[in-house]
Design a protein around this motif. Structure first.
Motif, PDB file in Angstrom:
ATOM      1  N   PHE A 154       0.837  -1.207   0.000  1.00 29.51           N
ATOM      2  CA  PHE A 154       0.000   0.000   0.000  1.00 29.51           C
ATOM      3  C   PHE A 154       0.868   1.251   0.000  1.00 29.51           C
ATOM      4  O   PHE A 154       0.621   2.197  -0.771  1.00 29.51           O
ATOM      5  N   ALA A 155       1.891   1.282   0.856  1.00 31.77           N
ATOM      6  CA  ALA A 155       2.752   2.469   0.953  1.00 31.77           C
ATOM      7  C   ALA A 155       3.447   2.745  -0.373  1.00 31.77           C
ATOM      8  O   ALA A 155       3.576   3.907  -0.786  1.00 31.77           O
ATOM      9  N   ALA A 156       3.885   1.695  -1.051  1.00 36.32           N
ATOM     10  CA  ALA A 156       4.556   1.870  -2.337  1.00 36.32           C
ATOM     11  C   ALA A 156       3.587   2.439  -3.377  1.00 36.32           C
ATOM     12  O   ALA A 156       3.931   3.347  -4.138  1.00 36.32           O
ATOM     13  N   ALA A 157       2.362   1.897  -3.407  1.00 37.77           N
ATOM     14  CA  ALA A 157       1.365   2.374  -4.365  1.00 37.77           C
ATOM     15  C   ALA A 157       0.971   3.809  -4.056  1.00 37.77           C
ATOM     16  O   ALA A 157       0.815   4.635  -4.957  1.00 37.77           O
ATOM     17  N   PHE A 158       0.806   4.111  -2.782  1.00 36.02           N
ATOM     18  CA  PHE A 158       0.393   5.465  -2.376  1.00 36.02           C
ATOM     19  C   PHE A 158       1.469   6.488  -2.773  1.00 36.02           C
ATOM     20  O   PHE A 158       1.151   7.543  -3.347  1.00 36.02           O
ATOM     21  N   LYS A 159       2.732   6.177  -2.491  1.00 37.31           N
ATOM     22  CA  LYS A 159       3.810   7.109  -2.837  1.00 37.31           C
ATOM     23  C   LYS A 159       3.910   7.295  -4.346  1.00 37.31           C
ATOM     24  O   LYS A 159       4.148   8.414  -4.840  1.00 37.31           O
ATOM     25  N   ARG A 160       3.723   6.204  -5.091  1.00 37.89           N
ATOM     26  CA  ARG A 160       3.807   6.281  -6.550  1.00 37.89           C
ATOM     27  C   ARG A 160       2.696   7.182  -7.109  1.00 37.89           C
ATOM     28  O   ARG A 160       2.932   7.960  -8.034  1.00 37.89           O
ATOM     29  N   GLY A 211       2.765  10.829  -4.465  1.00 43.24           N
ATOM     30  CA  GLY A 211       4.042  11.537  -4.459  1.00 43.24           C
ATOM     31  C   GLY A 211       4.767  11.537  -3.136  1.00 43.24           C
ATOM     32  O   GLY A 211       5.953  11.873  -3.074  1.00 43.24           O
ATOM     33  N   ILE A 212       4.061  11.182  -2.049  1.00 42.44           N
ATOM     34  CA  ILE A 212       4.681  11.109  -0.722  1.00 42.44           C
ATOM     35  C   ILE A 212       4.141   9.870  -0.015  1.00 42.44           C
ATOM     36  O   ILE A 212       3.050   9.382  -0.336  1.00 42.44           O
ATOM     37  N   PRO A 213       4.879   9.341   0.994  1.00 44.78           N
ATOM     38  CA  PRO A 213       4.399   8.173   1.728  1.00 44.78           C
ATOM     39  C   PRO A 213       3.145   8.487   2.538  1.00 44.78           C
ATOM     40  O   PRO A 213       2.886   9.665   2.853  1.00 44.78           O
ATOM     41  N   PRO A 214       2.366   7.471   2.915  1.00 40.86           N
ATOM     42  CA  PRO A 214       1.154   7.708   3.693  1.00 40.86           C
ATOM     43  C   PRO A 214       1.387   8.465   4.984  1.00 40.86           C
ATOM     44  O   PRO A 214       0.600   9.354   5.347  1.00 40.86           O
ATOM     45  N   GLY A 215       2.474   8.142   5.690  1.00 39.83           N
ATOM     46  CA  GLY A 215       2.760   8.834   6.943  1.00 39.83           C
ATOM     47  C   GLY A 215       3.017  10.319   6.745  1.00 39.83           C
ATOM     48  O   GLY A 215       2.547  11.165   7.518  1.00 39.83           O
TER      49      GLY A 215
END
Length: 299
Positions: free
Chosen positions: A280-286, A289-293
């Motif tokens: 999820f974190a990888a998809a969200f950043k992609r 543009g930024i990590p979920p946190g």
């Protein structure tokens, strides 16, 4: 599933108020406040709308900018008349009645504004930048007239609770305008998908349960088509591939969930269909543009 109602609830429209704009030629009034979506109904007279193209608006015409594009109302032949900000005019004028241009009023426009709680929702891309509902014989369309009359009553004669009443009337006006437009839309987007008997069930299924481990084959089964036929039909109607639409929908849901500080990133990942927090974190950043946190810490 009533997909139109479901999507509009997800978008979270919120009225930001109505004013009665009295105009005397020559005049130019601009509406370009970031975040505000404009609503204009010509109650009397006529004017020109400039949003990159010039459109003449007559009494009874309704125009809505659901995606917040900047635009100007002007008198015909306004030429180089200095522009006045509609937002500034509203903030510095007490009451509901605003004036611009020459003291002799020849045009009256009901001007409203609304906010979208989820401005990054993928469905918003499927709503045209401008909705135009022409009037008939100087009056709004038959389905619109009662809403406009009620708004006028609340604006000038309302009592306690009028702001809430006007907000609800504004919601109804906006929803009816979108529903009206959905019957005739000829550009790709989820509104066009609503009219397709095969695409609509798939869209409804995606919005009802975006966390489900959807595949193109599963969506094609929901639609009652072969995989290839469904893929082509969805892309043609909505303007993007089904799995791309699903990804955008999941990311929108994730952004909304991340605003709740009580939800962990792992919990959000599960709720939007990812088996692991890392995926999820990888998809969200992609996509974002930024990590979920980091997104959560962004003001």
């Amino acid at each position: 599933m009533d997909l139109l109602s479901a999507v509009l609830r997800e978008l979270r429209f919120e009225s930001a108020g109505y004013r009665w704009l009295e105009l005397g030629a020559p005049y130019r009034v601009t509406f370009d406040r970031p975040g505000l979506r404009g609503v204009h109904l010509v109650a009397r007279g006529a004017c020109e709308l400039d949003d990159g193209a010039i459109t003449r608006l007559e009494a009874g015409d309704l125009v809505i900018f659901p995606r917040g594009h900047a635009h100007t109302l002007r008198s015909p032949g306004a030429g180089t008349v200095p522009a006045v900000s509609g937002f500034d005019l509203a903030t510095r004028t007490p009451g509901n009645r605003l004036r611009a241009g020459h003291p002799t009023v020849d045009t009256v426009v009901v001007c409203g504004a609304f906010l979208v709680g989820e401005p990054d929702h993928p469905a918003l891309r499927g709503i045209p930048r401008r909705l135009h509902v022409p009037g008939t014989g100087g009056r709004p369309a038959a389905w619109l007239a009662p809403l406009v009359d009620a708004l006028a009553t609340e604006a000038f004669d309302g009592g306690p609770g009028s702001d809430l009443v006007m907000a609800r009337l504004s919601d109804a006006l906006l929803i009816r305008a979108i529903r009206h437009h959905s019957k005739t839309v000829d550009t790709p987007g989820w509104l066009a998908g609503l009219r397709d008997p095969y695409v609509a069930p798939a869209l409804a299924a995606l919005h009802a349960d975006p966390a489900r481990p959807w595949t193109l084959a599963a969506l094609a089964t929901t639609a009652g088509l072969s995989r290839a036929a469904f893929a082509a039909r969805f892309t043609e109607a909505v303007g993007e591939p089904a799995m791309r639409y699903l990804l955008a929908l999941r990311m929108q849901r994730a952004r909304a969930l991340l605003r709740d500080e009580r939800a962990t990133v792992a919990a959000v990942a599960t709720q939007v269909g990812y088996r692991s927090e890392m995926a999820f974190a990888a998809a969200f950043k992609r996509e974002i543009g930024i990590p979920p946190g980091a997104y959560r810490r962004t003001p």
